[in-house]
Design a protein around this motif. Structure first.
Motif, PDB file in Angstrom:
ATOM      1  N   ILE A 160       0.722  -1.335   0.061  1.00  0.00           N
ATOM      2  CA  ILE A 160       0.191   0.065   0.027  1.00  0.00           C
ATOM      3  C   ILE A 160       0.904   1.093  -0.101  1.00  0.00           C
ATOM      4  O   ILE A 160       0.280   2.311   0.259  1.00  0.00           O
ATOM      5  N   THR A 161       2.109   1.233  -0.161  1.00  0.00           N
ATOM      6  CA  THR A 161       3.291   2.173  -0.660  1.00  0.00           C
ATOM      7  C   THR A 161       3.654   2.185  -1.568  1.00  0.00           C
ATOM      8  O   THR A 161       3.669   1.200  -2.451  1.00  0.00           O
ATOM      9  N   GLU A 162       4.182   3.278  -2.239  1.00  0.00           N
ATOM     10  CA  GLU A 162       4.814   3.246  -3.287  1.00  0.00           C
ATOM     11  C   GLU A 162       6.326   2.677  -3.008  1.00  0.00           C
ATOM     12  O   GLU A 162       6.922   2.466  -2.158  1.00  0.00           O
ATOM     13  N   PRO A 163       7.063   2.225  -4.230  1.00  0.00           N
ATOM     14  CA  PRO A 163       8.140   1.347  -4.351  1.00  0.00           C
ATOM     15  C   PRO A 163       9.098   2.402  -3.553  1.00  0.00           C
ATOM     16  O   PRO A 163       9.333   3.600  -3.963  1.00  0.00           O
ATOM     17  N   GLY A 164       9.920   1.872  -2.608  1.00  0.00           N
ATOM     18  CA  GLY A 164      11.042   2.427  -2.051  1.00  0.00           C
ATOM     19  C   GLY A 164      10.618   3.395  -0.592  1.00  0.00           C
ATOM     20  O   GLY A 164      11.274   4.115   0.137  1.00  0.00           O
ATOM     21  N   GLU A 165       9.117   3.486  -0.582  1.00  0.00           N
ATOM     22  CA  GLU A 165       8.874   4.143   0.580  1.00  0.00           C
ATOM     23  C   GLU A 165       8.268   3.100   1.615  1.00  0.00           C
ATOM     24  O   GLU A 165       8.055   1.923   1.585  1.00  0.00           O
ATOM     25  N   SER A 166       8.354   3.609   3.044  1.00  0.00           N
ATOM     26  CA  SER A 166       7.970   2.656   4.099  1.00  0.00           C
ATOM     27  C   SER A 166       6.543   3.090   4.759  1.00  0.00           C
ATOM     28  O   SER A 166       6.183   4.305   4.491  1.00  0.00           O
ATOM     29  N   MET A 167       5.783   2.038   5.141  1.00  0.00           N
ATOM     30  CA  MET A 167       4.677   2.609   5.692  1.00  0.00           C
ATOM     31  C   MET A 167       4.725   3.163   7.072  1.00  0.00           C
ATOM     32  O   MET A 167       5.619   3.170   7.728  1.00  0.00           O
ATOM     33  N   ASP A 168       3.902   4.204   7.195  1.00  0.00           N
ATOM     34  CA  ASP A 168       3.567   5.091   8.463  1.00  0.00           C
ATOM     35  C   ASP A 168       3.694   4.162   9.478  1.00  0.00           C
ATOM     36  O   ASP A 168       2.916   2.981   9.656  1.00  0.00           O
ATOM     37  N   PRO A 169       4.462   4.303  10.684  1.00  0.00           N
ATOM     38  CA  PRO A 169       4.579   3.465  11.772  1.00  0.00           C
ATOM     39  C   PRO A 169       3.587   3.240  12.876  1.00  0.00           C
ATOM     40  O   PRO A 169       3.323   2.338  12.999  1.00  0.00           O
ATOM     41  N   LEU A 180       0.364   3.567  11.442  1.00  0.00           N
ATOM     42  CA  LEU A 180      -0.485   2.622  10.704  1.00  0.00           C
ATOM     43  C   LEU A 180       0.020   0.980  10.930  1.00  0.00           C
ATOM     44  O   LEU A 180      -0.823   0.233  10.926  1.00  0.00           O
ATOM     45  N   THR A 181       1.233   0.874  10.721  1.00  0.00           N
ATOM     46  CA  THR A 181       1.738  -0.479  11.063  1.00  0.00           C
ATOM     47  C   THR A 181       1.623  -0.823  12.317  1.00  0.00           C
ATOM     48  O   THR A 181       1.065  -1.970  12.429  1.00  0.00           O
ATOM     49  N   SER A 182       1.579  -0.208  13.356  1.00  0.00           N
ATOM     50  CA  SER A 182       1.104  -0.611  14.656  1.00  0.00           C
ATOM     51  C   SER A 182      -0.405  -0.918  14.772  1.00  0.00           C
ATOM     52  O   SER A 182      -0.822  -1.878  15.360  1.00  0.00           O
ATOM     53  N   PHE A 183      -1.241  -0.036  14.017  1.00  0.00           N
ATOM     54  CA  PHE A 183      -2.638  -0.044  14.190  1.00  0.00           C
ATOM     55  C   PHE A 183      -3.008  -1.512  13.489  1.00  0.00           C
ATOM     56  O   PHE A 183      -3.924  -2.328  14.071  1.00  0.00           O
ATOM     57  N   ILE A 184      -2.631  -1.628  12.410  1.00  0.00           N
ATOM     58  CA  ILE A 184      -3.048  -3.081  11.475  1.00  0.00           C
ATOM     59  C   ILE A 184      -2.504  -4.239  12.142  1.00  0.00           C
ATOM     60  O   ILE A 184      -2.975  -5.163  11.605  1.00  0.00           O
ATOM     61  N   GLY A 185      -1.483  -4.183  12.969  1.00  0.00           N
ATOM     62  CA  GLY A 185      -1.092  -5.421  13.673  1.00  0.00           C
ATOM     63  C   GLY A 185      -0.347  -6.230  12.705  1.00  0.00           C
ATOM     64  O   GLY A 185       0.037  -6.162  11.664  1.00  0.00           O
ATOM     65  N   GLU A 186      -0.235  -7.698  13.381  1.00  0.00           N
ATOM     66  CA  GLU A 186       0.782  -8.697  12.599  1.00  0.00           C
ATOM     67  C   GLU A 186      -0.060  -9.235  11.503  1.00  0.00           C
ATOM     68  O   GLU A 186       0.620  -9.946  10.592  1.00  0.00           O
ATOM     69  N   THR A 187      -1.433  -9.372  11.589  1.00  0.00           N
ATOM     70  CA  THR A 187      -2.342 -10.424  10.401  1.00  0.00           C
ATOM     71  C   THR A 187      -3.187  -9.451   9.964  1.00  0.00           C
ATOM     72  O   THR A 187      -4.538  -9.784   9.836  1.00  0.00           O
ATOM     73  N   PRO A 188      -2.868  -8.272   9.156  1.00  0.00           N
ATOM     74  CA  PRO A 188      -3.966  -7.707   8.420  1.00  0.00           C
ATOM     75  C   PRO A 188      -4.575  -8.088   7.293  1.00  0.00           C
ATOM     76  O   PRO A 188      -3.932  -8.898   6.454  1.00  0.00           O
ATOM     77  N   LEU A 189      -5.664  -7.803   7.045  1.00  0.00           N
ATOM     78  CA  LEU A 189      -6.361  -7.796   5.707  1.00  0.00           C
ATOM     79  C   LEU A 189      -6.070  -6.549   4.773  1.00  0.00           C
ATOM     80  O   LEU A 189      -6.340  -5.511   5.270  1.00  0.00           O
ATOM     81  N   PHE A 190      -5.846  -6.753   3.525  1.00  0.00           N
ATOM     82  CA  PHE A 190      -5.883  -5.619   2.458  1.00  0.00           C
ATOM     83  C   PHE A 190      -6.756  -5.813   1.401  1.00  0.00           C
ATOM     84  O   PHE A 190      -6.711  -6.945   0.988  1.00  0.00           O
ATOM     85  N   TYR A 191      -7.572  -4.778   1.079  1.00  0.00           N
ATOM     86  CA  TYR A 191      -8.133  -4.923  -0.195  1.00  0.00           C
ATOM     87  C   TYR A 191      -8.156  -3.733  -1.103  1.00  0.00           C
ATOM     88  O   TYR A 191      -8.474  -2.594  -0.475  1.00  0.00           O
ATOM     89  N   ALA A 192      -7.772  -3.790  -2.338  1.00  0.00           N
ATOM     90  CA  ALA A 192      -7.949  -2.583  -3.082  1.00  0.00           C
ATOM     91  C   ALA A 192      -8.933  -2.154  -3.600  1.00  0.00           C
ATOM     92  O   ALA A 192      -9.700  -2.806  -4.494  1.00  0.00           O
ATOM     93  N   VAL A 193      -9.850  -1.213  -3.069  1.00  0.00           N
ATOM     94  CA  VAL A 193     -10.808  -0.876  -3.369  1.00  0.00           C
ATOM     95  C   VAL A 193     -11.229  -0.644  -4.946  1.00  0.00           C
ATOM     96  O   VAL A 193     -10.292   0.312  -5.547  1.00  0.00           O
TER      97      VAL A 193
END
Length: 664
Positions: A73-82, A84-97
């Motif tokens: 969910i980030t652009e190549p070379g970018e890291s996810m907001d920390p 947000l990483t903490s909020f979605i946890g270890e086993t997140p579900l992702f879906y591109a609307v």
């Protein structure tokens, strides 16, 4: 992030099985339309069964896809907001609307999942993420929870400790919890706690017989699940144990983890029983033991062991095979009439001795068989860098349990675990049905049963009627059996339609163990295909499937799976090499493309927990060989730790999956 405006959570629970529907409304307050990826912090062990969304006033239902979810969910070379990483946890579900969200409009996402709730000594916990403060300070216009419970066992108590102002009702067989707020911050996860009567133990069954037209495969139309908690009996209170603790003291266990490990080990040693024997094996690159063999538990040996534990310090590599090589043969001096138990905890990958997962499993299996006493192995993985596949196989193949812990959970979870396994009810369990009209029973094999714990068994049947369920096994060498009557419904029971999902979930979990055991082989490919087929047929997400696209039917009907009309024309490609492998500083992926594809092809690299580490890109311009170098760093430029990494290379609808190892 699109601001969250409203949240609604509805839960229908039957005993310890919960079907959860979470609905979230987001607002696009920007000046232009935007694309959106929905991310949800799925509870560990839960399985998504449906996702739909509404945009521009129209509902769309997500289709199931035979490919792993895309977590980029980030652009190549970018890291996810920390945060947000903490909020979605270890086993997140992702879906591109699949539709842009227009400016000054809303997006509503409705996710449904099924979950087996944690249970212990009659107490059940439901937890749902509702603390949004990491990524949003603004209050929600509305938020609500409705938790409805039906139980064949008497509901002694139910509460909502996370939100004490909630309304609670309980008549013993049904109960509900309701809470709602307006213009308030979503600042606390939902936690519902209830207790089921501990005098009412045994087998509780649910079943439904579907019309043939609604059966998703060519199997029997009947589905059942049984929640089993046998009476433990007096036998289990006094069984002697032969006990070995295997403790990781490698360098990654430094800081609070080695302190917690020492404290957990002290607790276990202090709570052994008279008549038990024990030993402690600890390892980094080297392997040591408290004693050359198991010793009697008495005050003298207890105090010597506690002093030994206090001297454990972290440092060095991780020699898992060596630790088992020292610990397991000691059980040859034991016998099968006592409780032969190994408790193993580690926080990292094997970097010394045998490092290949399957080779470690085979090595331990050979050691166990040579003892002829078959110790039960319980495994605990600490933190994000453990070999989940290895720990799962070691436990499942040796009648044990596996748990994965956060860095700060070791002491509490290990001590709680030990108190549970002191009293076994049934080990080496087998289940039979008379008459034999039941099939496809899972989990397979059955886990051991312990006092205060339950096992959920699900299966299929062809004809309704009453059957006798027999559970047979042993309590450490002493035969134990239980017998129960189970009524299989002769009609479709609407409230039990979740049973198809429970059966498919348990079946997939059993197949995953077989998949891990098969390694890289044609057998593994066939098992993976079977898992994907189950996922698509029964509408339940697996590690090899995901929500992709929409069916565009307005969300009212069942999800349809459409075949790709151009499947025969898909571009073909192959991975020629990943060299060197293992690597220390970097490795090169070489791709051979035989199609006329012209595209930027992503190479996605994941760690052992499935978290995206890095995205590389290969510019493909028709047939030929292409290479891309990975320097062994994450998207933020930090060197990744030693271990096994999964990579995927996708062109159009074709995905290649492989592994590469970074050496320690």
């Amino acid at each position: 992030f699109l601001p969250l405006r409203a949240s609604e959570v509805r839960v229908s629970a039957e005993g310890q099985v919960a079907v959860v529907t979470a609905t979230h409304e987001f607002q696009n307050l920007g000046s232009s339309a935007t694309t959106v990826t929905y991310a949800f912090p799925m509870p560990e062990g839960a399985s998504a069964t449906r996702l739909r969304y509404r945009v521009n006033g129209e509902w769309f239902t997500a289709s199931f896809s035979a490919s792993p979810q895309d977590s980029s969910i980030t652009e190549p070379g970018e890291s996810m907001d920390p945060d947000l990483t903490s909020f979605i946890g270890e086993t997140p579900l992702f879906y591109a609307v699949g539709h842009d969200v227009p400016s000054d409009s809303s997006l509503t996402v409705e996710l449904t999942y099924v979950e087996l709730l944690p249970y212990e000594f009659g107490s059940v916990l439901f937890s749902h993420p509702n603390n949004y403060t990491l990524i949003q300070d603004a209050p929600l216009a509305t938020q609500s929870l409705l938790f409805e419970l039906v139980s064949p066992r008497t509901i002694d108590f139910i509460s909502l400790p996370s939100h004490p102002a909630g309304e609670v009702e309980n008549d013993g067989s049904t109960a509900s919890v309701a809470w709602a707020a307006s213009d308030a911050s979503a600042d606390a996860d939902y936690r519902v706690v209830y207790t089921l009567n501990q005098e009412e133990l045994g087998l509780f069954g649910f079943s439904t017989l579907l019309p043939d037209s609604l059966v998703a495969d060519d199997g029997p139309p009947g589905f059942f699940a049984s929640v089993i908690e046998p009476e433990p009996g007096e036998l289990t209170e006094t069984i002697n144990k032969v006990f070995t603790l295997i403790i990781d003291r490698s360098g990654s266990m430094n800081g609070s983890k080695i302190v917690q490990a020492r404290n957990a080990a002290r607790f276990i040693v202090e709570h052994l029983n008279e008549g038990d024997k024990f030993n402690i094996v600890d390892f980094s690159a080297d392997v040591r033991a408290f004693s050359a063999s198991h010793v009697d538990f008495n005050p003298t040996n207890r105090d010597l062991a506690l002093a030994y534990i206090d001297e454990l310090n972290s440092g060095g590599n991780t020699n898992i095979s060596g630790a088992f090589g020292l610990a397991v043969p000691q059980f040859a001096a034991s016998d099968a009439t006592v409780a032969n138990i190994i408790v193993f905890f580690t926080d990292g990958m094997a970097t010394s001795g045998i490092t290949n997962t399957q080779e470690i499993v085979d090595h331990v299996e050979s050691l166990v068989e040579s003892t002829e006493t078959y110790p039960i192995i319980f495994t605990f993985g600490i933190g994000p860098s453990v070999q989940e596949q290895l720990l799962t196989l070691l436990a499942r193949q040796n009648d044990g349990l596996v748990e994965f812990l956060g860095d700060d959970e070791l002491e509490d979870r290990i001590t709680d675990f030990y108190l549970r396994i002191r009293n076994p009810v049934l080990l080496g369990a087998e289940v039979t049905f008379d008459p034999p009209q039941v099939s496809q029973v899972n989990p397979d094999p059955l886990p051991g049963l312990y006092k205060g714990q339950q096992v959920v068994v699900a299966g299929r049947y062809q004809e309704p009627g009453s059957v006798t369920v027999a559970l047979a096994g042993s309590a450490f060498g002493k035969p134990v059996s239980y017998s129960y009557d189970l009524a299989l419904a002769g009609e479709s029971v609407e409230r039990y339609q979740f049973l198809t999902k429970i059966w498919a979930k348990l079946k997939i979990e059993s197949l995953l163990v077989q998949y891990y055991l098969a390694g890289a082989s044609g057998e593994a490919d066939a098992i993976r295909e079977q898992i994907v087929d189950l996922s698509l047929a029964f509408g339940i997400i697996s590690p090899f499937s995901s929500f992709r696209g929409t069916d565009g039917d307005g969300g009212g009907g069942p999800v349809g799976i459409e075949e790709d009309e151009n499947s025969d024309d898909r571009p073909s490609f192959a991975l020629l090499a990943s060299y060197p492998n293992p690597f220390s500083e970097g490795t090169t992926f070489t791709l051979d493309v035989t199609s006329s594809e012209h595209a930027t092809v992503p190479v996605k690299i994941y760690d052992s927990l499935g978290r995206l580490v890095r995205i590389l890109a290969i510019n493909v311009q028709g047939p030929g060989s292409y290479s891309i170098y990975w320097d062994g760093t994450s998207a933020g430029g930090t060197p990744v730790p030693a271990g096994v990494y999964l990579f995927t290379i996708a062109i159009d609808n074709t995905v290649l999956v492989g592994t590469v190892v970074k050496a320690g």
